[in-house]
Design an enzyme around this catalytic site. Structure first.
Site, PDB file in Angstrom:
ATOM      1  N   TYR A  14       0.799  -1.227   0.000  1.00 32.94           N
ATOM      2  CA  TYR A  14       0.000   0.000   0.000  1.00 32.94           C
ATOM      3  C   TYR A  14       0.834   1.281   0.000  1.00 32.94           C
ATOM      4  CZ  TYR A  14      -3.619  -3.292   1.468  1.00 32.94           C
ATOM      5  OH  TYR A  14      -4.485  -4.352   1.546  1.00 32.94           O
ATOM      6  N   HIS A  19      -4.218   6.524  -0.946  1.00 34.93           N
ATOM      7  CA  HIS A  19      -4.777   6.429   0.404  1.00 34.93           C
ATOM      8  C   HIS A  19      -3.691   6.612   1.471  1.00 34.93           C
ATOM      9  CE1 HIS A  19      -8.629   5.891   2.147  1.00 34.93           C
ATOM     10  NE2 HIS A  19      -8.569   4.617   2.455  1.00 34.93           N
ATOM     11  N   TYR A  71      -4.945  -1.148   9.876  1.00 34.81           N
ATOM     12  CA  TYR A  71      -5.501  -0.718   8.598  1.00 34.81           C
ATOM     13  C   TYR A  71      -6.334   0.544   8.803  1.00 34.81           C
ATOM     14  CZ  TYR A  71      -3.740  -4.826   6.295  1.00 34.81           C
ATOM     15  OH  TYR A  71      -2.885  -5.763   5.771  1.00 34.81           O
ATOM     16  N   ASN A  73      -9.321   1.570   8.301  1.00 38.50           N
ATOM     17  CA  ASN A  73     -10.660   1.600   8.900  1.00 38.50           C
ATOM     18  C   ASN A  73     -10.676   1.272  10.392  1.00 38.50           C
ATOM     19  OD1 ASN A  73     -10.153  -1.106   8.629  1.00 38.50           O
ATOM     20  ND2 ASN A  73     -12.050  -1.604   7.564  1.00 38.50           N
ATOM     21  N   ASP A  98      -5.913  11.616   2.742  1.00 39.73           N
ATOM     22  CA  ASP A  98      -6.296  11.819   1.345  1.00 39.73           C
ATOM     23  C   ASP A  98      -7.740  12.296   1.275  1.00 39.73           C
ATOM     24  OD1 ASP A  98      -6.882   9.085   2.325  1.00 39.73           O
ATOM     25  OD2 ASP A  98      -7.804   8.823   0.366  1.00 39.73           O
ATOM     26  N   ASN A 119     -13.161   6.179   5.796  1.00 44.14           N
ATOM     27  CA  ASN A 119     -13.239   5.227   6.903  1.00 44.14           C
ATOM     28  C   ASN A 119     -12.233   5.502   8.015  1.00 44.14           C
ATOM     29  OD1 ASN A 119     -15.394   3.782   5.814  1.00 44.14           O
ATOM     30  ND2 ASN A 119     -14.035   2.478   4.612  1.00 44.14           N
TER      31      ASN A 119
END
Length: 195
Positions: A14, A19, A71, A73, A98, A119
């Site tokens: 990632y 994000h 993560y 969320n 973001d 989230n």
């Protein structure tokens, strides 16, 4: 003292995603502070130091940079734990993230408001019991055509934008520095008028 949180997802998969722009901004800030992140029991990597310089050459305020190790969320748990550990209130929390609703590479500062489907923000607001904290929103733009917004934010910035991204990250770090040394309102007056 300020707690500055950069949102993103953990892991190499990632790290270049739109994000993860919040984490990218924190990497620039860490470089400016000449420090490195260490693991914290609150499930985050943190860097405790001073940012910027006040008039008269006085070192800037103490700042805790934090990258949740969870993560996106579920980032609220680590943020709430860090606020409690460092005794930081919501007035001195700045979240860098973001933002789909801002054109690519533009910056906007604000306090409070909704989460706009983000989230990470939703998790933080739920975990700390308020939406009334500062945000530095880094524009990633809307996806082209019919691309799913989730696919857009979970894709890397295109190679053609690498140079512009580098400039954006430096400017975002400047904006964070302004918030912690001058306050949110003067910084909004400066940064929210720039394109």
């Amino acid at each position: 003292m300020w707690l500055v949180v950069g949102l993103g997802n953990p892991g190499r998969t990632y790290e270049g995603n739109r994000h993860n722009v919040g984490v990218m901004v924190l990497d620039v800030l860490a470089s400016r502070m000449a420090g490195s992140f260490t693991q914290h029991k609150a499930r985050a990597a943190v860097l405790d130091g001073r940012l910027g310089t006040l008039p008269g050459g006085i070192p800037g305020p103490r700042v805790i940079l934090a990258r949740p190790a969870t993560y996106m969320n579920t980032s609220g748990g680590p943020v709430a734990a860090l606020m409690q550990f460092y005794d930081v209130d919501a007035e001195h929390l700045l979240v860098v993230h973001d933002e789909l609703d801002i054109p690519e590479h533009q910056l906007r500062l604000k306090r409070g408001g909704g989460e706009g489907g983000h989230n990470g923000l939703r998790s933080i607001s739920s975990s700390i019991g308020t939406r009334d904290y500062a945000r530095l929103r880094v524009g990633v733009g809307r996806p082209p055509g019919r691309q799913d917004p989730a696919d857009h934010v979970l894709s890397d910035f295109p190679s053609a934008q690498r140079e512009e991204l580098g400039v954006t990250l430096q400017l975002a770090a400047d904006a964070v520095g302004d918030v912690v040394t001058q306050g949110l309102l003067p910084s909004q007056n400066t940064w929210n008028t720039k394109d």
